[in-house]
Design an enzyme around this catalytic site. Structure first.
Site, PDB file in Angstrom:
ATOM      1  CE1 TYR A  62      -3.627   2.819   0.673  1.00  0.00           C
ATOM      2  CE2 TYR A  62      -2.114   3.421   2.600  1.00  0.00           C
ATOM      3  CZ  TYR A  62      -3.156   3.726   1.746  1.00  0.00           C
ATOM      4  OH  TYR A  62      -3.808   4.843   1.793  1.00  0.00           O
ATOM      5  CG  HIS A  92      -4.171  14.523   0.833  1.00  0.00           C
ATOM      6  ND1 HIS A  92      -3.591  13.510  -0.015  1.00  0.00           N
ATOM      7  CD2 HIS A  92      -5.085  14.045   1.610  1.00  0.00           C
ATOM      8  CE1 HIS A  92      -4.526  12.546   0.016  1.00  0.00           C
ATOM      9  NE2 HIS A  92      -5.335  12.639   1.068  1.00  0.00           N
ATOM     10  CG  ASN A 212      -0.782   8.313   6.617  1.00  0.00           C
ATOM     11  OD1 ASN A 212      -0.843   7.061   6.651  1.00  0.00           O
ATOM     12  ND2 ASN A 212      -1.621   9.172   6.053  1.00  0.00           N
ATOM     13  CE1 TYR A 294     -21.225  22.425  49.399  1.00  0.00           C
ATOM     14  CE2 TYR A 294     -22.116  22.049  47.076  1.00  0.00           C
ATOM     15  CZ  TYR A 294     -22.246  21.800  48.481  1.00  0.00           C
ATOM     16  OH  TYR A 294     -23.081  21.028  49.052  1.00  0.00           O
ATOM     17  NE  ARG A 297     -17.913  23.396  52.720  1.00  0.00           N
ATOM     18  CZ  ARG A 297     -19.112  22.741  52.732  1.00  0.00           C
ATOM     19  NH1 ARG A 297     -19.320  21.717  53.056  1.00  0.00           N
ATOM     20  NH2 ARG A 297     -20.113  23.688  52.630  1.00  0.00           N
ATOM     21  CG  PHE A 346      -3.648   6.651  10.315  1.00  0.00           C
ATOM     22  CD1 PHE A 346      -4.811   6.850  10.427  1.00  0.00           C
ATOM     23  CD2 PHE A 346      -3.115   5.575   9.536  1.00  0.00           C
ATOM     24  CE1 PHE A 346      -5.818   6.131   9.788  1.00  0.00           C
ATOM     25  CE2 PHE A 346      -4.326   4.811   8.892  1.00  0.00           C
ATOM     26  CZ  PHE A 346      -5.553   4.934   8.998  1.00  0.00           C
ATOM     27  CD  GLU A 432      -9.392   8.617   4.923  1.00  0.00           C
ATOM     28  OE1 GLU A 432      -9.895   9.650   5.179  1.00  0.00           O
ATOM     29  OE2 GLU A 432      -8.610   8.377   4.187  1.00  0.00           O
TER      30      GLU A 432
END
Length: 533
Positions: A62, A92, A212, A294, A297, A346, A432
Site C-alpha cells: 500500500y 491533500h 500520516n 463550595y 471549600r 494514524f 475512512e
C-alpha cells in the site's frame, strides 16, 4: 542548551516546548539514521518489484505501488512512485482558514520528525534532516488551521509542510506553500533559497510518511497542556488569595481529611493551599464559622479533579509523542517477506479524547474562579469587603465590569466544551468511515485554556484589591507565605490603575513572573503528576 537528539523514543513535553517556543536546536540521532536506512532499504526493494508474493509476483504494498485510501487496489507502475508521492502531497494541501500559531507549527514539525525517526516509515533520513533544517534556521511553515478530520491523521496540514520542503525546482510556478522567515512571510521556495537549502524530490512512500499522523492535533494539545499545567498553579494562587481575603476556613484542606478520599489531585491542591496561606492572619478568624461555600471549600475537589485530568492527558500525549503513526509501517522483525503492515496508527482518537477532557477540565477551573470572584465583589458574601471592592478614594462601579467579563468568558468556555471527538463524518468514499475530529478538539482546547487564563487573571486582580483593603483595614496584618509574594507582585503593577482592560493586560503580561516568584518562595508546592511545569 545542547541540541535535542531525536530518535523516536523519548521525546518529552518540556523538550517539545523548548524547541517550539525557545528555539532549541534539533538533530537526528545516529541510531535513528540507522533504523531509518534499514526500513528504507525494504521499501526500495518493494518499489522495484523485489519483494515477491506466494505466486512469485511483485508484492502489492500500500502506498508504494498502489494508490491511496479508496484507491488502495489501483496498481501504480514502479516508475511512477515518485510522482505518486509528490501528487499525494499536492492533492491533500486543501486546508483553509487562519494559519496556526508559529509555536504550534514548530511543535508539529518536531512531532512529525520524531515519528519518522522511529525508523519504521521507510523514508530517507534526509527527509527528517530537511524538516529539522527548517526548525534550526527559523523557517516556520504556514499551516491552515482547518481542513483536517484527524484521520488519516492531519493530512491537509501536514501536506502544507510537504509542499514547503518537496517541490520541483524546474517548475517556478508550482505551489510551494508559505513560511515565516524571521518576521517576514515568504513562499516556501523563497524560504529555502534564502536558507541555502534544496527542495527534495520525494521517493517511494515519502508522501505518505510526511502526511500520516495526528501531529497538528498533538501540537495544539501539547502546548495547551503545558499552559494548562501552569494555569492550574496560578489558579491555586488566586484561590488562596481569595480564600484568605474572604476569611475562609482551612480545616477543609487538612491532610487527615483528604486521606479519607485520597485523590492525588485533591490532596496536592489542598496541600498547596495550606502552604500558600501558611502564616496568614486572615484565615480561621471568624468566630463560630465552621465551613465556607463550595467555591472555597471544594477547591481541592474541583481543582484536584482538573489536576488528575491533566495528568491523564499528559500520559496520553506522552505516548503519542513517541508513536509510529504512518501507514503502512515497516516491521522488519515480522516473520515472512511482507514487512508492511497497514493498520490505523494514524487515527487521532486518543488525542481527540484527551483534548476534549483537557478543555472540559480547564473550563471547570475557570468556572470556579469566577464564583470566588463573585463572592469577593458581593458585599453580603464577602465578610464585609466593600461592594464591588470600590475604594473610598476612587468611587465608581469598582469591579462589576470585570466580573461580567469573567462570566462571558466562562460561558464561552462552556460553548467550546462540546466534545468534538463525539462527531464523525465519513470521508474518502467510506474507506475512512469513522474519523476522530481530533484537530478541532485540540484547537478548541487551546482556545479554552486562553479564555481560562483571562478568568484567572481577573480573579488575581480582584483578590489583590481585596487583600489590599484588608491590609488597610488592619495595619500590620500578615498574609500567607505564598499569597504575600503574589500580592506584592500584583500590587506593584496594579496600584493606581483605574482602567480594567489596562490592568488586566498588565496581569497577563506578568503572570509567568508571578508564578515563578511564588514557586521560588514556596519550593514545596506540588506540581502536576510530579512534573514541574
Amino acid at each position: 542548551m545542547a541540541d535535542l537528539q531525536l530518535n523516536g523514543q523519548n521525546l518529552v513535553l518540556r523538550e517539545l516546548i523548548e524547541v517550539a517556543r525557545q528555539g532549541r536546536k534539533v538533530a537526528l540521532s545516529a541510531d535513528a539514521v540507522k533504523s531509518m536506512e534499514e526500513s528504507l532499504a525494504w521499501v526500495l526493494r518493494a518499489s522495484e518489484g523485489g519483494i515477491l508474493d506466494e505466486r512469485g509476483q511483485p508484492r502489492t504494498v500500500y502506498g508504494v505501488n498502489t494508490g491511496f485510501g479508496s484507491l488502495a487496489r489501483v496498481p501504480i507502475p514502479i516508475d511512477k512512485s515518485q510522482v505518486l508521492s509528490r501528487n499525494l502531497v499536492r492533492s491533500h494541501a486543501a486546508g483553509v482558514g487562519d494559519t496556526v500559531p508559529r509555536d504550534v507549527a514548530r511543535a508539529m514539525v518536531v512531532l512529525r520528525s520524531n515519528a519518522l525517526a522511529k525508523g519504521v516509515s521507510g523514508c530517507r533520513p534526509v527527509l527528517v534532516e530537511r524538516l529539522l533544517d527548517l526548525l534550526n534556521q527559523g523557517i516556520d511553515p504556514r499551516v491552515p488551521a482547518q481542513g483536517s478530520c484527524g484521520s488519516s491523521g492531519d493530512l491537509a496540514p501536514l501536506a502544507f509542510l510537504g509542499l514547503l520542503i518537496a517541490h520541483a525546482p524546474e517548475d517556478p510556478d508550482e505551489e510551494t506553500g508559505g513560511a515565516w522567515l524571521g518576521d517576514e512571510i515568504v513562499s516556501g521556495r523563497e524560504a529555502l533559497r534564502r536558507a541555502g537549502l534544496e527542495a527534495l524530490t520525494l521517493g517511494p512512500k515519502e508522501g505518505l510518511a510526511l502526511t500520516n499522523g495526528a501531529q497538528l492535533s498533538t501540537a495544539f494539545a501539547a502546548l495547551a497542556l503545558w499552559d494548562a499545567m501552569r494555569l492550574v498553579q496560578l489558579g491555586e494562587i488566586a484561590a488562596a488569595m481569595s480564600i484568605e481575603a474572604l476569611r475562609g476556613v482551612t480545616r477543609a484542606f487538612q491532610p487527615e481529611v483528604h486521606a479519607l478520599r485520597p485523590y492525588v489531585g485533591a490532596k496536592d491542591c489542598a496541600a498547596n493551599l495550606l502552604v500558600l496561606m501558611s502564616g496568614s492572619g486572615l484565615v480561621d478568624t471568624i468566630s463560630g464559622k465552621v465551613q465556607d461555600a463550595y467555591s472555597l471549600r471544594c477547591t481541592p475537589q474541583v481543582v484536584g479533579g482538573v489536576r488528575d485530568a491533566l495528568a491523564h492527558v499528559g500520559r496520553q500525549l506522552g505516548v503519542e509523542f513517541n508513536a509510529a503513526t504512518d501507514n503502512p509501517l515497516i516491521c522488519l522483525d515480522a516473520v515472512g517477506e511482507d514487512k508492511a503492515y497497514s493498520a490505523g496508527m494514524f487515527h487521532g482518537e486518543p488525542v481527540g479524547l484527551a483534548s476534549d477532557y483537557l478543555k472540559i477540565a480547564i473550563s471547570e477551573l475557570a468556572s470556579l474562579a469566577e464564583r470566588r470572584l463573585y463572592r469577593l465583589i458581593t458585599a453580603r458574601l464577602s465578610a464585609n469587603l466593600p461592594p464591588s471592592l470600590v475604594h473610598h478614594e476612587r468611587p465608581g462601579l469598582g469591579l462589576f465590569g470585570v466580573q461580567t467579563t469573567a462570566a462571558a468568558l466562562v460561558s464561552e468556555c462552556k460553548a467550546l466544551g462540546w466534545p468534538a471527538s463525539l462527531d464523525s463524518i465519513p470521508t474518502c468514499e467510506d474507506q475512512e468511515d469513522h474519523v476522530a475530529m481530533s484537530t478541532t478538539a485540540s484547537r478548541r482546547a487551546a482556545d479554552v485554556v486562553a479564555l481560562a487564563q483571562r478568568v484567572v487573571d481577573i480573579e488575581l486582580m480582584a483578590a489583590e484589591h481585596a487583600l489590599r483593603w484588608r491590609l488597610e483595614e488592619e495595619p500590620g496584618l500578615s498574609l500567607g507565605r505564598g499569597t504575600a509574594v503574589a500580592h506584592e507582585h500584583l500590587s506593584s503593577i496594579l496600584y493606581g490603575s483605574d482602567v480594567p482592560s489596562e490592568a488586566l493586560a498588565a496581569v497577563a503580561d506578568t503572570r509567568e513572573d508571578l508564578l515563578d516568584a511564588v514557586l521560588e518562595a514556596c519550593p514545596e508546592l506540588v506540581s502536576i503528576d510530579g512534573v514541574q511545569a
